[in-house]
Scaffold this active site. Sequence first.
Site, PDB file in Angstrom:
ATOM      1  N   CYS A   1       1.811   3.982   2.462  1.00 27.09           N
ATOM      2  CA  CYS A   1       0.478   3.569   2.940  1.00 27.09           C
ATOM      3  C   CYS A   1       0.116   2.315   2.151  1.00 27.09           C
ATOM      4  CB  CYS A   1      -0.550   4.665   2.698  1.00 27.09           C
ATOM      5  SG  CYS A   1      -0.023   6.293   3.280  1.00 27.09           S
ATOM      6  N   ALA A   2       0.663   1.181   2.563  1.00 30.62           N
ATOM      7  CA  ALA A   2       0.752   0.032   1.663  1.00 30.62           C
ATOM      8  C   ALA A   2      -0.433  -0.938   1.701  1.00 30.62           C
ATOM      9  CB  ALA A   2       2.047  -0.731   1.958  1.00 30.62           C
ATOM     10  N   ALA A   3      -1.131  -1.073   2.843  1.00 33.72           N
ATOM     11  CA  ALA A   3      -2.171  -2.111   2.937  1.00 33.72           C
ATOM     12  C   ALA A   3      -3.312  -1.813   1.949  1.00 33.72           C
ATOM     13  CB  ALA A   3      -2.703  -2.179   4.360  1.00 33.72           C
ATOM     14  N   PRO A   4      -3.956  -2.847   1.374  1.00 33.39           N
ATOM     15  CA  PRO A   4      -3.765  -4.271   1.634  1.00 33.39           C
ATOM     16  C   PRO A   4      -2.613  -4.922   0.879  1.00 33.39           C
ATOM     17  CG  PRO A   4      -5.571  -3.971   0.125  1.00 33.39           C
ATOM     18  CD  PRO A   4      -5.092  -2.602   0.480  1.00 33.39           C
TER      19      PRO A   4
ATOM     20  N   SER B   1      -1.635  -4.789  -2.821  1.00 36.06           N
ATOM     21  CA  SER B   1      -1.547  -5.179  -4.235  1.00 36.06           C
ATOM     22  C   SER B   1      -0.443  -4.412  -4.959  1.00 36.06           C
ATOM     23  CB  SER B   1      -2.896  -4.979  -4.932  1.00 36.06           C
ATOM     24  OG  SER B   1      -3.380  -3.685  -4.672  1.00 36.06           O
ATOM     25  N   LYS B   2      -0.296  -3.109  -4.624  1.00 41.99           N
ATOM     26  CA  LYS B   2       0.788  -2.328  -5.257  1.00 41.99           C
ATOM     27  C   LYS B   2       2.144  -2.780  -4.713  1.00 41.99           C
ATOM     28  CE  LYS B   2      -2.021   1.863  -5.805  1.00 41.99           C
ATOM     29  NZ  LYS B   2      -3.065   1.516  -4.830  1.00 41.99           N
TER      30      LYS B   2
ATOM     31  N   ASP C   1       2.194   0.601   7.026  1.00 43.03           N
ATOM     32  CA  ASP C   1       0.796   1.000   7.166  1.00 43.03           C
ATOM     33  C   ASP C   1       0.527   1.389   8.604  1.00 43.03           C
ATOM     34  OD1 ASP C   1      -1.690   0.916   5.203  1.00 43.03           O
ATOM     35  OD2 ASP C   1      -2.414   0.542   7.232  1.00 43.03           O
TER      36      ASP C   1
ATOM     37  N   CYS D   1      -7.326   7.616  -5.060  1.00 42.32           N
ATOM     38  CA  CYS D   1      -8.452   7.113  -5.864  1.00 42.32           C
ATOM     39  C   CYS D   1      -9.613   8.089  -5.720  1.00 42.32           C
ATOM     40  CB  CYS D   1      -8.833   5.700  -5.467  1.00 42.32           C
ATOM     41  SG  CYS D   1      -8.914   5.437  -3.714  1.00 42.32           S
TER      42      CYS D   1
END
Length: 768
Positions: free
Chosen positions: A174-177, A179-180, A205, A311
């Site tokens: 689940c990559a967006a946006p 930064s990771k 994503d 988070c």
Amino acid sequence: MGKRSRQRQKNQSAGRDNRDNAGWGAGYADIVKENKLFEHYYKEQGLVPDGEFEQFMDAMREPLPATIRITGYKSHAKEILHCLKEKYFKDIQELEIDGQKIEAPQALSWYPDEQAWHTNMSRKIIRKSPLLEKFHQFLVSETESGNISRQEAVSMIPPLLLKIESHHKILDMCAAPGSKTAQLIEMLHADMDVPFPEGFVIANDVDNKRCYLLVHQAKRLNSPCIMVVNHDASCIPTLKIDVDGKKDILFYDRILCDVPCSGDGTMRKNIDVWKKWTTSNSLHLHGLQLRIAVRGVEQLAVGGRMVYSTCSLNPIEDEAVIAALLEKSEGALELADSSADLPGLKWMPGVTSWKLMTKEGQWYSDWSEVPSSRHTQIRPTMFPPKDPEKVASMHLERCMRILPHHQNTGGFFVAVLVKKAPMPWNKRYPKLRKDVSSLLAAQSGGSPAASTPTDTPRPPESAAEEGEVGCPEGKVDREAEEEAPKGASMAQETTAKQDGVCGPPASKKMRLFGYKEDPFVFLTEDDPVFTTIQSFYNLSPDFPKLNVLTRTHEGKKRHLYMVSKELRNVLLNNSERMKVINTGVKVWSRNSDGEEFGCAFRLAQEGIYTLQPYIRSRIIRVSVEDIKVLLTQENPFLSKLEDDAHAQAKKIDMGSIVLKYIPNPNTPAEPQCPIQLCGWRGKTSIRAFVPRNERFHYLRMLGVEVFRDKQGLGQKQRDEGKEGEEQAEKDVEEEGAAENEAEMDLENGDENGSSQPKTDSGKQGTSS
């Protein structure tokens, strides 16, 4: 009318002042930071140590400090750190505004090599000081050129715990946006001398639009080892690769599973969470989070690591998912002890008991207490396991919960899972497929193939054939489900229940949304395009021709991209089962004037560090002074170069060139990292084809101060004492034409479907 308008302006400016007093990225000044249900819930759960709850709530109400991370893999990282420390941080330490001493940025104690920093400076303070405005513009400009990333501190933790090496195959679910994802790419490229690491990152994503945000983030890093795909993470397809001429299943060495969550750890940044927070958010998300995590561990190689993160501070989204996953795995997974991996980071161990609360305030501590009317919203996996021995064997205390008041961060949860053996349903499950397939065939009155939908690839004919594919686990995992029709999924589920066999939940059929992407077409070895490129740039014999691709089947090729050998393998074997949004780094662009000089393709700055090791001609060694001239003057005459570079340039015919600076250890005042720029050798002049922000980046490294005015319509030299720099800046302002040629092509949707202009990625949030 005029009076009303003036009043409105007055109100707007008052609102803006309120926001300015908050940290960067803050807003929503009118939202009251109170939520009694939130306080009651977390007091009851006992996640915060005794006596610290007030501190915890106070920290939640404070704006989040801004954090920046220096791009780690670029050889320029040390230079940027040096520039930040010597040029900006030193001056800021002695700065006073309105009688208040400014707190200088601090390095994050737990992040390696001082590569991450945080600051509490607000927007209002930045506007009051030209020095701070200069610092802010430095950050924005370096962010756009990929040398710095704005990223929340806690969001930097999961990639560090993955312990990535350059040969790892990595999936970011689940990559967006992004930064990771950027961090993952940096770690792959830790050794800048290797243009093509063996590993790669597949960033996925579910949201088609957010995938383009992901592309923008990844593109700043110019890596040939990243591919962006668009799928639902809970049923992301199983990919195949070619291994020694046989089709094999792709299992990943590392998986980042940063799942969608209620986000109550982000209240300091996303202030609207205060009024929207309710316990039902986590109850709705728990099932999806568990499905995504299950799909992740299915695709993980035995011996591989998966980091699960949210988070959110809520145990329903955190420990409950991990406990359910460990229980399903029947010993195939274990929680790794990461306590020593990030010295300096303060965190709380995971909990072993928690309760559920409905939004009406009703508490449940066990599944047996839940009335049947609520069984659809509340599931057994949301509760802690009953058996004390089972709980002890899970080692849930190895999970890490980061609380905001401990180190002035956001709230976060992270757990590291190691796969010890194949998942239990992967070992037994495919045996059912053959029966179901023939059952369906009988029902539809045809062969198994007849029942397969036309838009999905045909499944293997039999379970035996699946075993022969060469899958390390001996069986295909959920591919059978993915590729079979809906009826098959239901039948499989039923059969699994009847036989008492452990089986994964039914998966959704692949559906494609969003823009229709241009195809990815690899060039053949004898493609006529190569003939002139090969001779013009005198490419070395080991140049990987087969890794070059374009985005069109017909007509003239406008741009040529390169991917690593491993990503080529993935692309060629999975075009039918995967929606690829973007991959590859641009290495050549068609130049209509180029044909008369011997080659229709000029070098692209984005791909120069990937391509340069293979180029053996058309290289000019330049000095620091040469680079200053090339980056500050639009079209300098060859005679403006120093004698050595001038002599080299005269020997080269017109056309695209590489301008190469090699550091001299004996002159430490000069940059100590190599610099490579694309350029053009004209009849009597020479120019650098470098995007604007990269120009500023290199000029800063060479000690030339560049500073834009507030409107961004041009650049201003604020240090009036330095005439040379003033002239340099004047020239930068006049560089229009070269800039247009060198800026990343946004026409035709950036060649990758994104027709939106690039945004300041410093303003983007993080996926956590």
